[in-house]
Design a protein around this motif. Structure first.
Motif, mmCIF file in Angstrom:
data_model
loop_
_atom_site.group_PDB
_atom_site.id
_atom_site.type_symbol
_atom_site.label_atom_id
_atom_site.label_comp_id
_atom_site.label_asym_id
_atom_site.label_seq_id
_atom_site.Cartn_x
_atom_site.Cartn_y
_atom_site.Cartn_z
ATOM 1 N N SER A 104 36.046 19.894 63.488
ATOM 2 C CA SER A 104 36.443 18.521 63.209
ATOM 3 C C SER A 104 37.947 18.346 63.320
ATOM 4 O O SER A 104 38.727 19.164 62.818
ATOM 5 N N SER A 105 38.347 17.281 63.959
ATOM 6 C CA SER A 105 39.766 16.960 64.070
ATOM 7 C C SER A 105 40.333 16.473 62.736
ATOM 8 O O SER A 105 41.547 16.310 62.595
ATOM 9 N N ARG A 106 39.456 16.252 61.762
ATOM 10 C CA ARG A 106 39.898 15.731 60.469
ATOM 11 C C ARG A 106 40.262 16.832 59.483
ATOM 12 O O ARG A 106 40.619 16.546 58.342
ATOM 13 N N ARG A 107 40.208 18.079 59.920
ATOM 14 C CA ARG A 107 40.512 19.181 58.992
ATOM 15 C C ARG A 107 41.970 19.104 58.529
ATOM 16 O O ARG A 107 42.271 19.302 57.347
ATOM 17 N N ASN A 108 42.884 18.845 59.445
ATOM 18 C CA ASN A 108 44.297 18.739 59.063
ATOM 19 C C ASN A 108 44.519 17.607 58.064
ATOM 20 O O ASN A 108 45.364 17.705 57.174
ATOM 21 N N TRP A 109 43.766 16.548 58.225
ATOM 22 C CA TRP A 109 43.861 15.420 57.298
ATOM 23 C C TRP A 109 43.456 15.845 55.891
ATOM 24 O O TRP A 109 44.108 15.490 54.907
ATOM 25 N N ILE A 110 42.396 16.643 55.779
ATOM 26 C CA ILE A 110 41.950 17.123 54.468
ATOM 27 C C ILE A 110 42.983 18.068 53.867
ATOM 28 O O ILE A 110 43.265 18.019 52.655
ATOM 29 N N LEU A 111 43.572 18.916 54.672
ATOM 30 C CA LEU A 111 44.617 19.811 54.173
ATOM 31 C C LEU A 111 45.763 18.997 53.580
ATOM 32 O O LEU A 111 46.267 19.300 52.490
ATOM 33 N N GLU A 112 46.151 17.956 54.277
ATOM 34 C CA GLU A 112 47.236 17.094 53.803
ATOM 35 C C GLU A 112 46.882 16.419 52.479
ATOM 36 O O GLU A 112 47.669 16.429 51.526
ATOM 37 N N LYS A 113 45.700 15.830 52.407
ATOM 38 C CA LYS A 113 45.299 15.101 51.197
ATOM 39 C C LYS A 113 45.080 16.038 50.010
ATOM 40 O O LYS A 113 45.255 15.638 48.866
ATOM 41 N N SER A 114 44.698 17.273 50.281
ATOM 42 C CA SER A 114 44.495 18.225 49.178
ATOM 43 C C SER A 114 45.798 18.511 48.440
ATOM 44 O O SER A 114 45.793 18.791 47.237
ATOM 45 N N VAL A 115 46.913 18.440 49.149
ATOM 46 C CA VAL A 115 48.215 18.613 48.502
ATOM 47 C C VAL A 115 48.581 17.362 47.716
ATOM 48 O O VAL A 115 48.967 17.436 46.552
ATOM 49 N N GLU A 116 48.440 16.206 48.355
ATOM 50 C CA GLU A 116 48.801 14.948 47.704
ATOM 51 C C GLU A 116 47.999 14.722 46.431
ATOM 52 O O GLU A 116 48.523 14.208 45.427
ATOM 53 N N LEU A 117 46.724 15.115 46.438
ATOM 54 C CA LEU A 117 45.842 14.864 45.296
ATOM 55 C C LEU A 117 45.710 16.078 44.379
ATOM 56 O O LEU A 117 44.832 16.132 43.524
ATOM 57 N N GLN A 118 46.606 17.051 44.556
ATOM 58 C CA GLN A 118 46.734 18.181 43.635
ATOM 59 C C GLN A 118 45.425 18.946 43.453
ATOM 60 O O GLN A 118 44.945 19.159 42.333
ATOM 61 N N THR A 119 44.855 19.355 44.548
ATOM 62 C CA THR A 119 43.643 20.173 44.543
ATOM 63 C C THR A 119 44.028 21.641 44.381
ATOM 64 O O THR A 119 45.003 22.097 44.977
ATOM 65 N N ARG A 120 43.242 22.372 43.588
ATOM 66 C CA ARG A 120 43.583 23.770 43.335
ATOM 67 C C ARG A 120 43.350 24.648 44.557
ATOM 68 O O ARG A 120 44.136 25.560 44.846
ATOM 69 N N GLY A 121 42.258 24.410 45.271
ATOM 70 C CA GLY A 121 41.978 25.276 46.407
ATOM 71 C C GLY A 121 40.984 24.662 47.376
ATOM 72 O O GLY A 121 40.231 23.747 47.031
ATOM 73 N N LEU A 122 40.988 25.186 48.603
ATOM 74 C CA LEU A 122 40.020 24.824 49.624
ATOM 75 C C LEU A 122 39.392 26.103 50.170
ATOM 76 O O LEU A 122 40.104 27.051 50.526
ATOM 77 N N ILE A 123 38.066 26.111 50.215
ATOM 78 C CA ILE A 123 37.324 27.247 50.764
ATOM 79 C C ILE A 123 36.484 26.730 51.931
ATOM 80 O O ILE A 123 35.700 25.797 51.760
ATOM 81 N N PHE A 124 36.645 27.318 53.096
ATOM 82 C CA PHE A 124 35.817 26.967 54.247
ATOM 83 C C PHE A 124 34.757 28.056 54.410
ATOM 84 O O PHE A 124 35.093 29.224 54.592
ATOM 85 N N PHE A 125 33.480 27.654 54.324
ATOM 86 C CA PHE A 125 32.405 28.648 54.352
ATOM 87 C C PHE A 125 31.425 28.374 55.490
ATOM 88 O O PHE A 125 31.362 27.266 56.031
ATOM 89 N N GLN A 126 30.664 29.405 55.830
ATOM 90 C CA GLN A 126 29.672 29.306 56.894
ATOM 91 C C GLN A 126 28.362 28.762 56.328
ATOM 92 O O GLN A 126 27.817 29.283 55.366
#
Length: 239
Positions: free
Chosen positions: A87-109
């Motif tokens: 998805s081309s929207r992955r970078n967007w999620i990375l950006e928003k995770s910082v702005e919204l103070q998310t503790r972590g992101l895990i990408f799983f199969q």
């Protein structure tokens, strides 16, 4: 007072003599044309930030002197586990995770994932986090993790979380949980890829203590579901 320019100094380099190198040094000196004697803000992505005086600028590095250091307490609770998508929207999620103070992101199969989860975190992902943190002024950046293999591998890594959820369109006939559910301490919210979860995966998650939750009647794209979870947790934390 105008907002100070911010630069990222990795935590392993947070010690005197303070030196910026690589792209951060280039951004400071060549792009922003910072001068010796100017004050800038540095952060390490792990809660430390400080005001620094620029003492020397060369072609390859910038030396700085610490003026004032601050530690920002970690109040983040939610970690998102997202089924891998092309998805081309992955970078967007990375950006928003910082702005919204998310503790972590895990990408799983997942069974319905498009492509294979990479075994290692890509440098471009970290660069996106740094860029977002500089823009919004956060001293914390979310931890990133990839879990290749299968959903079972993700379940193995979930033992550290006390509040485990998974977003499922069949949960409780569409009942929407309170926003506080997403901000509970040590929360892991699992979101499937574009195709959602297979019946086997849904059953496996329930058997391993994950509570199914619905985000309403609309069929949401994975990045919309992720943003909604992060936003609910963020707003609850501001109360």
């Amino acid at each position: 007072m105008a907002r100070l320019n911010s630069f990222y100094l990795p935590p392993e380099n947070w010690d005197a003599p303070f030196v910026l190198e690589g792209s951060e040094a280039k951004h400071l000196g060549k792009v922003l044309r910072t001068r010796v004697g100017d004050t800038v803000r540095l952060f390490d992505g792990c809660g430390r930030e400080g005001l620094f005086i620029v003492t020397e600028i060369t072609k390859s590095k910038v030396q700085l002197e610490l003026g004032e250091e601050t530690y920002v307490p970690d109040t983040r609770n939610i970690t998102l586990a997202i089924g891998w998508n092309k998805s081309s929207r992955r970078n967007w999620i990375l950006e928003k995770s910082v702005e919204l103070q998310t503790r972590g992101l895990i990408f799983f199969q997942s069974e319905f994932s498009q492509g294979k989860v990479p075994a290692e975190i890509k440098e471009s992902w970290n660069e996106k986090l740094v860029s977002a943190a500089k823009q919004c002024g956060n001293a914390w950046m979310p931890g990133l993790q990839t879990v290749p293999g299968s959903l079972e591998k993700l379940i193995e890594t979930s033992a550290q979380f006390s509040n485990k959820l998974f977003l499922w369109e069949k949960a409780d006939n569409g009942a929407v949980p309170e926003s506080a559910v997403f901000s509970a301490e040590s929360t892991l919210a699992v979101i499937g890829p574009e195709g959602g979860f297979s019946p086997r995966e849904a059953e496996l998650l329930i058997e391993n203590g994950f509570k199914p939750c619905s985000l309403g009647k609309s069929i949401l794209r994975w990045e919309t579901a992720a943003l909604l979870c992060m936003g609910a947790a963020y707003l609850e934390s501001q109360k």
